[in-house]
Design a protein around this motif. Structure first.
Motif, PDB file in Angstrom:
ATOM      1  N   ASP A  14       2.959   4.940  -3.404  1.00 36.66           N
ATOM      2  CA  ASP A  14       1.673   4.291  -3.172  1.00 36.66           C
ATOM      3  C   ASP A  14       1.576   3.013  -3.992  1.00 36.66           C
ATOM      4  O   ASP A  14       2.256   2.857  -5.008  1.00 36.66           O
TER       5      ASP A  14
ATOM      6  N   SER B 259       0.822  -1.208   0.000  1.00 34.20           N
ATOM      7  CA  SER B 259       0.000   0.000   0.000  1.00 34.20           C
ATOM      8  C   SER B 259       0.865   1.270   0.000  1.00 34.20           C
ATOM      9  O   SER B 259       0.582   2.215  -0.722  1.00 34.20           O
ATOM     10  N   ARG B 260       1.914   1.314   0.812  1.00 34.14           N
ATOM     11  CA  ARG B 260       2.861   2.430   0.819  1.00 34.14           C
ATOM     12  C   ARG B 260       4.236   1.832   1.078  1.00 34.14           C
ATOM     13  O   ARG B 260       4.481   1.273   2.131  1.00 34.14           O
TER      14      ARG B 260
ATOM     15  N   THR C 267       1.868   2.135  -8.200  1.00 35.66           N
ATOM     16  CA  THR C 267       2.781   3.013  -8.922  1.00 35.66           C
ATOM     17  C   THR C 267       3.648   2.168  -9.847  1.00 35.66           C
ATOM     18  O   THR C 267       4.226   1.173  -9.431  1.00 35.66           O
TER      19      THR C 267
END
Length: 166
Positions: free
Chosen positions: A127, A108-109, A130
């Protein structure tokens, strides 16, 4: 009560360590297909009077000329040499471009770092989803990546990237 809390945290930490593989833990390794790079021998261009003009190899060519230009060059090369025809160049076919390894951030990150390892500084956090280009992947499970707009380049854990897009 304080001792009970510490004892519980210690037990939970040990249980998590053992459940995730403990000392025998080996991160998942991903295989990336290597692109074959074809290297052609330089092609010598000669005039009708056997004077060598220019040596051109496939690695020097940015784009191939239009078909009309090739025909014109061939016609010029066949007629006798004159001062106006001093610069006739025949270009070899360009080599096949290596395939780009594009992947997406699977977490997610995810942190992008300066070097391969968590001991290196974080450049940016990306994020999930990407798109990244993988430049290289090392045996320790880290991948040197760059964003598709080439704004950031750094290292990311390879297990946090999607499978290669084909």
């Amino acid at each position: 009560m304080k001792s009970y809390v510490w004892l519980t945290f210690g037990f939970m930490g040990w249980a998590f360590y053992e459940a995730s593989g403990g000392a025998d833990f080996v991160p998942e390794q991903r295989r990336v297909a290597d692109a074959e790079i074809q290297q052609e021998a330089p092609e010598m261009v000669t005039r009708a009077d056997t004077t060598t003009l220019l040596s051109v190899s496939a690695s020097n060519i940015v784009a191939s000329p239009p078909a009309a230009e090739v025909t014109q060059i061939a016609a010029v090369a066949q007629k006798p040499a004159t001062a106006a025809d001093a610069m006739v160049v025949k270009a070899a076919a360009p080599a096949a471009a290596p395939q780009i390894d594009l992947r997406e951030v699977a977490g997610s990150r995810v942190n992008m770092r300066i070097g391969p390892g968590t001991n290196h500084e974080v450049i940016t956090t990306l994020d999930g989803g990407t798109e990244l280009e993988v430049l290289e992947a090392n045996a320790d499970g880290w991948a040197n990546v760059t964003t598709t707009d080439h704004l950031y380049e750094g290292w990311m854990a390879a297990r946090l990237l999607s499978d290669p897009q084909i």
